[in-house]
Design a protein around this motif. Structure first.
Motif, PDB file in Angstrom:
ATOM      1  N   PRO A   1       0.810  -1.224   0.000  1.00 28.12           N
ATOM      2  CA  PRO A   1       0.000   0.000   0.000  1.00 28.12           C
ATOM      3  C   PRO A   1       0.841   1.271   0.000  1.00 28.12           C
ATOM      4  N   LEU A   2       1.954   1.269   0.763  1.00 27.08           N
ATOM      5  CA  LEU A   2       2.835   2.435   0.765  1.00 27.08           C
ATOM      6  C   LEU A   2       3.426   2.671  -0.618  1.00 27.08           C
ATOM      7  N   TYR A   3       3.800   1.602  -1.291  1.00 29.67           N
ATOM      8  CA  TYR A   3       4.336   1.712  -2.649  1.00 29.67           C
ATOM      9  C   TYR A   3       3.289   2.297  -3.597  1.00 29.67           C
ATOM     10  N   ALA A   4       2.047   1.825  -3.477  1.00 31.85           N
ATOM     11  CA  ALA A   4       0.971   2.342  -4.325  1.00 31.85           C
ATOM     12  C   ALA A   4       0.762   3.836  -4.092  1.00 31.85           C
ATOM     13  N   ILE A   5       0.879   4.262  -2.834  1.00 30.06           N
ATOM     14  CA  ILE A   5       0.677   5.680  -2.498  1.00 30.06           C
ATOM     15  C   ILE A   5       1.766   6.549  -3.112  1.00 30.06           C
ATOM     16  N   VAL A   6       3.043   6.172  -2.902  1.00 29.24           N
ATOM     17  CA  VAL A   6       4.128   7.012  -3.408  1.00 29.24           C
ATOM     18  C   VAL A   6       4.213   6.968  -4.931  1.00 29.24           C
ATOM     19  N   GLU A   7       3.905   5.824  -5.536  1.00 28.20           N
ATOM     20  CA  GLU A   7       3.897   5.761  -6.994  1.00 28.20           C
ATOM     21  C   GLU A   7       2.759   6.590  -7.575  1.00 28.20           C
ATOM     22  N   GLY A   8       1.659   6.682  -6.833  1.00 28.48           N
ATOM     23  CA  GLY A   8       0.568   7.552  -7.261  1.00 28.48           C
ATOM     24  C   GLY A   8       1.015   9.005  -7.315  1.00 28.48           C
ATOM     25  N   PHE A   9       1.774   9.433  -6.305  1.00 33.95           N
ATOM     26  CA  PHE A   9       2.323  10.787  -6.312  1.00 33.95           C
ATOM     27  C   PHE A   9       3.190  11.019  -7.546  1.00 33.95           C
ATOM     28  N   PHE A  10       4.067  10.059  -7.826  1.00 35.93           N
ATOM     29  CA  PHE A  10       4.968  10.184  -8.977  1.00 35.93           C
ATOM     30  C   PHE A  10       4.179  10.243 -10.284  1.00 35.93           C
ATOM     31  N   LEU A  11       3.248   9.302 -10.455  1.00 34.55           N
ATOM     32  CA  LEU A  11       2.478   9.242 -11.697  1.00 34.55           C
ATOM     33  C   LEU A  11       1.612  10.475 -11.885  1.00 34.55           C
ATOM     34  N   GLY A  12       1.036  10.972 -10.794  1.00 37.20           N
ATOM     35  CA  GLY A  12       0.194  12.159 -10.900  1.00 37.20           C
ATOM     36  C   GLY A  12       0.974  13.378 -11.347  1.00 37.20           C
ATOM     37  N   ALA A  13       2.161  13.555 -10.761  1.00 32.13           N
ATOM     38  CA  ALA A  13       2.984  14.718 -11.102  1.00 32.13           C
ATOM     39  C   ALA A  13       3.497  14.645 -12.537  1.00 32.13           C
ATOM     40  N   ILE A  14       4.039  13.502 -12.921  1.00 32.68           N
ATOM     41  CA  ILE A  14       4.610  13.402 -14.260  1.00 32.68           C
ATOM     42  C   ILE A  14       3.510  13.399 -15.328  1.00 32.68           C
ATOM     43  N   SER A  15       2.334  12.875 -14.975  1.00 28.36           N
ATOM     44  CA  SER A  15       1.220  12.888 -15.921  1.00 28.36           C
ATOM     45  C   SER A  15       0.724  14.307 -16.163  1.00 28.36           C
ATOM     46  N   ALA A  16       0.701  15.111 -15.101  1.00 30.76           N
ATOM     47  CA  ALA A  16       0.282  16.508 -15.251  1.00 30.76           C
ATOM     48  C   ALA A  16       1.229  17.250 -16.179  1.00 30.76           C
ATOM     49  N   MET A  17       2.525  16.981 -16.061  1.00 30.44           N
ATOM     50  CA  MET A  17       3.513  17.639 -16.910  1.00 30.44           C
ATOM     51  C   MET A  17       3.367  17.218 -18.371  1.00 30.44           C
ATOM     52  N   TYR A  18       3.191  15.935 -18.599  1.00 23.24           N
ATOM     53  CA  TYR A  18       3.034  15.462 -19.975  1.00 23.24           C
ATOM     54  C   TYR A  18       1.718  15.924 -20.583  1.00 23.24           C
ATOM     55  N   ASN A  19       0.672  15.956 -19.763  1.00 23.07           N
ATOM     56  CA  ASN A  19      -0.611  16.399 -20.285  1.00 23.07           C
ATOM     57  C   ASN A  19      -0.578  17.885 -20.647  1.00 23.07           C
ATOM     58  N   HIS A  20       0.241  18.658 -19.936  1.00 23.06           N
ATOM     59  CA  HIS A  20       0.408  20.073 -20.264  1.00 23.06           C
ATOM     60  C   HIS A  20       1.120  20.233 -21.609  1.00 23.06           C
TER      61      HIS A  20
ATOM     62  N   TYR B   1       1.311  17.742 -24.035  1.00 22.03           N
ATOM     63  CA  TYR B   1       0.543  17.059 -25.080  1.00 22.03           C
ATOM     64  C   TYR B   1      -0.866  16.818 -24.550  1.00 22.03           C
ATOM     65  N   ASP B   2      -1.727  17.759 -24.800  1.00 21.64           N
ATOM     66  CA  ASP B   2      -3.073  17.728 -24.227  1.00 21.64           C
ATOM     67  C   ASP B   2      -3.816  16.449 -24.614  1.00 21.64           C
ATOM     68  N   GLY B   3      -4.309  15.734 -23.600  1.00 13.99           N
ATOM     69  CA  GLY B   3      -5.100  14.524 -23.840  1.00 13.99           C
ATOM     70  C   GLY B   3      -4.309  13.238 -23.872  1.00 13.99           C
ATOM     71  N   ILE B   4      -2.967  13.311 -23.840  1.00 20.06           N
ATOM     72  CA  ILE B   4      -2.168  12.097 -23.981  1.00 20.06           C
ATOM     73  C   ILE B   4      -2.305  11.169 -22.779  1.00 20.06           C
TER      74      ILE B   4
END
Length: 224
Positions: A96-115, A117-120
């Motif tokens: 569960p701790l791994y899922a939480i911290v990986e969620g933080f990573f994925l959320g941040a990097i996804s926001a950057m990529y979506n900015h 390349y909109d919609g990717i």
């Protein structure tokens, strides 16, 4: 038996003293338990990813607020993954701790990529889940069978891809680029498609490992 997940090994099902498969008829791993715990981990990742996404702001100078989630998620995820690989009995806590911290990573990097390349990000999420369910259907229906030759081929191909990317990183430190495979030409596109296919086929190994674990009566914590 092979799997693409370093935390999962055949020796998990063996008694260290006798080398025989250990069957736990009472408190043993079940398929339903694995499915439920996978859903919990996915939910934790989605919640923290959504939070990290909301914390990233974009200015004329670039993204603001992504750093702590990117580095914290990457380093924390690596540490927790290593702990889980060597101390599998701790997985009810570390997973569960791994899922939480990986969620933080994925959320941040996804926001950057979506900015950029909109919609990717939405496309990537839909393709990921589509691939997972398609392969699960193919595996359960018998269209894809995890034979020993299949497992050996997927593991060998995965190892080859890992070596290519490691070589790319090391050579990049000396400003040397591997030609063609990381470019937008036919070779680069073909290599990328090959990597995607091999990554997807690793899911079949994990499906087979889960099924084998249930049949072998693996310990309950292996559901995580």
């Amino acid at each position: 038996m092979r799997t693409g997940n370093p935390a999962l090994k055949e020796s998990t099902f063996l008694d260290l003293g006798t080398g025989a498969v250990v069957r736990r008829d009472g408190d043993a791993m079940t398929l339903n338990g694995t499915v439920h715990k996978t859903a919990v981990l996915l939910l934790l990742s989605v919640l923290t990813a959504a939070f990290a996404w909301s914390q990233v702001q974009f200015t004329a100078d670039g993204p603001v607020g992504a750093g702590p989630y990117l580095w914290g998620g990457a380093i924390g995820g690596l540490v927790l993954a290593l702990v889980t690989a060597f101390k599998k009995e701790w997985s009810p806590v570390t997973a569960p701790l791994y899922a939480i911290v990986e969620g933080f990573f994925l959320g941040a990097i996804s926001a950057m990529y979506n900015h950029l390349y909109d919609g990717i990000v939405m496309q990537a999420v839909l393709l990921t889940f589509g691939t997972m369910f398609a392969l699960l259907f193919a595996y359960r229906s018998g269209l894809v069978r995890a034979t020993e030759n299949f497992k050996l081929g997927v593991v060998a191909a995965t190892g080859g891809i890992l070596l290519v990317y490691l070589a790319t990183i090391v050579l990049g430190l000396f400003d040397i680029r591997i030609p063609m495979i990381h470019e937008s030409g036919l070779v680069g596109i073909g290599f990328s498609l090959f990597v995607v296919v091999i990554a997807a086929l690793n899911l079949v190994l994990d499906f087979d490992f889960i099924e084998t674990g249930v049949d072998a009566g693996a310990p309950k914590y292996m559901e995580w």
